[in-house]
Design an enzyme around this catalytic site. Structure first.
Site, PDB file in Angstrom:
ATOM      1  N   ASP A 118       0.799  -1.230   0.000  1.00  0.00           N
ATOM      2  CA  ASP A 118       0.000   0.000   0.000  1.00  0.00           C
ATOM      3  C   ASP A 118       0.831   1.278   0.000  1.00  0.00           C
ATOM      4  O   ASP A 118       0.279   2.361   0.185  1.00  0.00           O
ATOM      5  CB  ASP A 118      -0.980   0.055   1.196  1.00  0.00           C
ATOM      6  CG  ASP A 118      -2.062  -1.004   1.098  1.00  0.00           C
ATOM      7  OD1 ASP A 118      -2.334  -1.434  -0.031  1.00  0.00           O
ATOM      8  OD2 ASP A 118      -2.615  -1.391   2.131  1.00  0.00           O
ATOM      9  N   LYS A 121       3.941   0.999  -4.584  1.00  0.00           N
ATOM     10  CA  LYS A 121       4.963   0.380  -5.431  1.00  0.00           C
ATOM     11  C   LYS A 121       4.398   0.073  -6.821  1.00  0.00           C
ATOM     12  O   LYS A 121       5.012   0.402  -7.841  1.00  0.00           O
ATOM     13  CB  LYS A 121       5.473  -0.899  -4.767  1.00  0.00           C
ATOM     14  CG  LYS A 121       6.528  -1.642  -5.570  1.00  0.00           C
ATOM     15  CD  LYS A 121       6.973  -2.887  -4.852  1.00  0.00           C
ATOM     16  CE  LYS A 121       5.929  -3.971  -4.886  1.00  0.00           C
ATOM     17  NZ  LYS A 121       5.742  -4.539  -6.241  1.00  0.00           N
ATOM     18  N   THR A 122       3.236  -0.552  -6.856  1.00  0.00           N
ATOM     19  CA  THR A 122       2.643  -0.920  -8.137  1.00  0.00           C
ATOM     20  C   THR A 122       2.249   0.317  -8.937  1.00  0.00           C
ATOM     21  O   THR A 122       2.456   0.388 -10.149  1.00  0.00           O
ATOM     22  CB  THR A 122       1.421  -1.820  -7.918  1.00  0.00           C
ATOM     23  OG1 THR A 122       1.826  -2.974  -7.192  1.00  0.00           O
ATOM     24  CG2 THR A 122       0.801  -2.244  -9.228  1.00  0.00           C
ATOM     25  N   HIS A 169       3.946  -8.016  -0.546  1.00  0.00           N
ATOM     26  CA  HIS A 169       3.464  -8.446   0.760  1.00  0.00           C
ATOM     27  C   HIS A 169       4.538  -9.210   1.507  1.00  0.00           C
ATOM     28  O   HIS A 169       5.380  -9.856   0.911  1.00  0.00           O
ATOM     29  CB  HIS A 169       2.210  -9.324   0.584  1.00  0.00           C
ATOM     30  CG  HIS A 169       1.628  -9.789   1.867  1.00  0.00           C
ATOM     31  ND1 HIS A 169       1.686 -11.099   2.281  1.00  0.00           N
ATOM     32  CD2 HIS A 169       1.002  -9.127   2.850  1.00  0.00           C
ATOM     33  CE1 HIS A 169       1.103 -11.207   3.455  1.00  0.00           C
ATOM     34  NE2 HIS A 169       0.673 -10.029   3.808  1.00  0.00           N
TER      35      HIS A 169
END
Length: 616
Positions: A118, A121-122, A169
Site C-alpha cells: 500500500d 509500489k505498483t 506483501h
C-alpha cells in the site's frame, strides 16, 4: 584394504578418506565410490539399526552414519556444486563473461522495486511504464512477477532501464530475496504520509544482504499529511543517510498518482548505476540469465519470462533452465510484440520450453537440443532423489514399532498448484515457515507436490495416496480431476489471496495439535481412619475438607505436604454402606484407591480432573 565390518561383512575401510556424494544418494552410489558390493552396505546398515534398500535414496544423516562406521568422511555435495559439476561435464560454465575486454560492453541496469504494501509500489511502476498492471490484482496484492524495460533520455542519449516487479506483501520473502539477488539497484518505495513500516525494513534487509545500491523513492508527497523529512530521518537509523544530510543514498520525492518527479527518479537510477556500478557484459557469447517468471498458458504451453544477463538470446536457440528445456520458438517483449533477439539486461517472454521452470532458476543456451535434454534429465533425476531423501523418514529398528503406531508426530501433507511458479514458490515458503511457537516439535507440515497449471487427476491420486490437502492458487481442477476429488473425498481448497491460504492452513495445523490439558482440582479429603476390606484392600474413612470427591476422578495422596503417590483413581466411593457418585464438603465417606493400599491416618487425598485447554 578390506576389513570385517559388523556381522563379518567384508567392506573396504576408508582410513579417513573423503567421499563426495550427491544429495539423495543411495547405498549403490556409495558402494560404487568405494568399489564395494551394495548388498554388503545394506547388511552394515541393518546392523547399525537402519533398514535401507540398495537403491533407495537416503538422507544426509544416513550417509554420514555409514561413512562414520566405515571410516570415510562423507561430504554431501551442495546443489550449486552439483550443478557446476554437471555443466563441467558438458564443458559449460554459468556466471562468467567470456572473451576479451573489447567484447564486453555496457548494459542497462536491472532495478527491483520494493516496499511496504500500500505504499504505492505498483502505482509507481505503472507511472514508469505507462501501463496499468493493477487491474489483474486480487486483494490489492501483486500476485505475478513481471519484468519490464523502459527507455529514458539521459545526457543527450537514450538509455534503457530494466525493472523487475516483485510482490509487495511480507509473505513473499523468498521472492523478494531472489529478486534482490538478480538486481543491480533497489528502489525502496516509502510513503511520505506513512513512513517506515515492517515490510519496508524487511525489503531493506534483503537489499543490503544482496549488496545492491539503494535509491529511496519517497512516494505520495502530494498528500496533505506527507512528511518526506520524517522518512529521511527514520531511514537514517537503518544506515540510509540522504545525500543532503551528508550521506551517499539518493532520495527522490515522487508522486505516482500525480506523476510528479518520475523523470528525476529514473535519472537518479542511472546516476547511481554510473557512479556505483560497472555494469558490463559480453553480448556475443551464448546467452545466460535468470527465469523471472513462468506459467502454463492454455494456448501457448509453457511461457517463461527470462532476464538475459550475458550473451544474446536469439530465436532458435536451444535453452535449458533447471529441468526444463527446449528450442526458443518465439520471443515477446513486455508489450507482447515479437522480438528476434534479446541482448544483456533484456527481459523477454519465451515460448518453446517443454515444461515450466521455477522462478529464480538459471538458464543457459547450449549448442544442441540433445545436450539440453541430457542436462535437464540429470537435473530432474537429481532433484527427485533429493526430494525422496528429504521426505523419507528414517526408521531404525529401535523405534520402528513406535513409528508405525502413529500419533507421535502429526503431519499435514500439502500439494500446491498455482498459475505461476513464483506464486507457488512464495506460498510454499510462507506455509512452511508458519510460526507454531512451542508446538513446532509436535506438528509438522510437508509439501509433497507442487506445480504450475490446473489441478490434474495425478495430483488427486497423489493426494489420495498420501492423505494430502490440495491447494489451488488462482487455478481450478480439470474435469476428471474434479470428479476424482469428489469421488475420493480429497479436500481441495481454492485461494486468490495469500492471506486466506496462510490463515486457513495455520488453523488446520493448530487443529491437528494434540490437545493440551490443564489440571482442575475438585476437592480434598482428610483420612480419619483406615479400614481393611478382604479382597478389596484398604479403604480410607475420610472427611471431605474442600470441594467434592467424585468417583472415577484422578487422585493423589499427600502426606505431611509431600506427594507420596500420584496417578491414582478413586475407584470406589461410599456413604456409609451405599455407593455414591460424589460426596461434598463437610460429609464423611469411604474412599478406595484401587490397588494402592499405603494409606495412613492424617493423609490428604486430593482429587482433580484434566480439562482440555483451548489453544490461544
Amino acid at each position: 584394504m578390506s576389513a570385517p565390518s559388523l556381522g563379518g561383512v567384508q567392506v573396504p575401510r576408508g582410513n579417513g578418506a573423503v567421499l563426495r556424494l550427491p544429495r539423495g544418494a543411495s547405498l549403490s552410489d556409495f558402494a560404487e565410490k568405494i568399489d564395494a558390493n551394495p548388498a554388503a552396505l545394506v547388511t552394515v546398515m541393518f546392523h547399525l539399526g537402519e533398514m535401507v534398500t540398495a537403491t533407495q535414496s537416503v538422507n544426509e544423516e544416513t550417509l554420514q552414519l555409514l561413512g562414520a562406521e566405515l571410516n570415510y568422511q562423507v561430504q554431501v555435495v551442495s546443489p550449486e556444486d552439483e550443478d557446476r559439476e554437471l555443466l563441467e561435464t558438458f564443458d559449460l560454465k554459468f556466471g562468467e563473461d567470456q572473451g576479451d575486454d573489447e567484447h564486453i560492453i555496457a548494459r542497462p541496469p536491472v532495478v527491483t522495486v520494493m516496499g511496504h504494501v500500500d505504499h504505492g509500489k505498483t502505482r509507481l511502476l505503472d507511472a514508469i511504464r505507462k501501463t496499468n498492471v493493477m487491474g489483474d490484482e486480487a486483494g490489492g496484492i501483486t500476485q505475478h512477477i513481471g519484468a519490464y524495460q523502459v527507455h529514458v533520455e539521459h545526457d543527450g542519449q537514450e538509455r534503457a532501464i530494466t525493472f523487475i516487479d516483485t510482490p509487495g506483501h511480507e509473505a513473499f520473502t523468498a521472492m523478494r530475496a531472489r529478486g534482490a539477488a538478480t538486481t543491480d539497484i533497489v528502489v525502496l518505495v516509502v510513503a511520505a504520509d506513512d513512513g517506515v513500516m515492517p515490510q519496508t525494513i524487511e525489503a531493506l534487509n534483503h537489499a543490503q544482504a544482496a549488496g545492491a545500491p539503494i535509491v529511496v523513492a519517497v512516494n505520495k508527497i502530494d498528500k496533505e499529511d506527507a512528511n518526506p523529512a520524517k522518512v529521511r530521518q527514520q531511514l537514517t537509523e537503518y544506515g540510509l543517510v540522504a545525500e543532503e544530510y551528508g550521506g551517499d543514498t539518493l532520495f527522490v520525492d515522487v508522486s505516482a498518482r500525480s506523476n510528479l518527479h518520475i523523470d528525476d527518479l529514473l535519472e537518479g537510477i542511472l546516476l547511481t548505476a554510473d557512479a556505483a556500478l560497472d555494469l558490463r557484459a559480453n553480448p556475443d557469447q551464448d546467452a545466460q540469465g535468470i527465469v523471472i517468471e513462468a506459467r502454463l498458458d492454455r494456448g501457448r504451453g509453457p511461457v517463461a519470462t527470462l532476464l538475459v544477463q550475458r550473451g544474446t538470446l536469439k530465436v532458435g536457440d536451444s535453452v535449458v533452465a533447471s529441468d526444463a528445456f527446449g528450442r526458443v520458438r518465439a520471443m515477446l517483449d513486455e508489450n507482447g510484440d515479437t522480438v528476434e533477439e534479446a541482448p544483456p539486461s533484456r527481459p523477454v517472454q519465451v515460448l518453446g520450453l517443454t515444461s515450466v521452470p521455477s522462478a529464480g532458476d538459471s538458464f543457459l543456451v547450449v549448442d544442441e537440443d540433445r545436450i539440453a535434454r541430457q542436462i535437464a534429465d540429470r537435473r530432474q533425476a537429481r532433484e527427485r532423489n533429493a526430494l525422496l531423501a528429504s521426505s523419507r523418514r528414517r526408521v531404525s529398528l529401535d523405534d520402528l514399532d513406535k513409528a508405525l503406531a502413529a500419533g507421535e508426530v502429526d503431519q499435514l501433507n500439502l500439494i500446491i498448484k498455482g498459475d505461476v511458479s513464483g506464486s507457488v514458490e512464495a506460498l510454499e515458503d510462507a506455509l512452511v515457515n508458519i510460526d507454531m511457537g512451542d508446538d513446532k516439535e509436535e506438528v509438522s507440515l510437508r509439501v509433497i507436490g507442487r506445480g504450475v497449471g490446473a489441478i490434474t487427476e495425478n495430483d488427486i491420486n497423489l493426494a489420495v495416496a498420501s492423505d494430502a490437502v490440495v491447494i489451488g492458487f488462482n487455478v481450478r481442477p480439470e474435469g476428471k480431476a474434479r470428479e476424482a476429488a469428489e469421488r475420493e473425498g480429497v479436500d481441495v481448497r481454492y485461494y486468490t489471496v495469500i492471506y486466506q491460504a496462510i490463515e486457513e492452513i495455520e488453523a488446520a495445523l493448530k487443529g491437528m495439535l494434540k490437545p493440551e490439558f490443564e489440571e482442575v482440582q475438585l476437592g480434598t479429603a482428610e483420612v480419619r481412619e483406615v479400614f481393611r476390606v478382604p479382597r478389596i484392600g484398604n479403604i480410607a474413612g475420610s472427611l471431605v475438607r474442600t470441594g467434592l470427591i467424585r468417583r472415577n476422578s484422578k487422585a493423589r495422596l499427600v502426606r505431611d505436604g509431600t506427594v507420596v503417590a500420584d496417578n491414582l483413581t478413586v475407584e470406589s466411593l461410599k456413604r456409609f454402606k451405599d455407593d455414591a457418585t460424589e460426596v461434598r464438603e463437610g460429609y464423611e465417606c469411604g474412599i478406595g484407591l484401587g490397588s494402592y493400599n499405603d494409606i495412613k491416618i492424617d493423609d490428604v487425598i486430593e482429587t482433580f480432573e484434566l480439562r482440555e485447554k483451548p489453544r490461544g
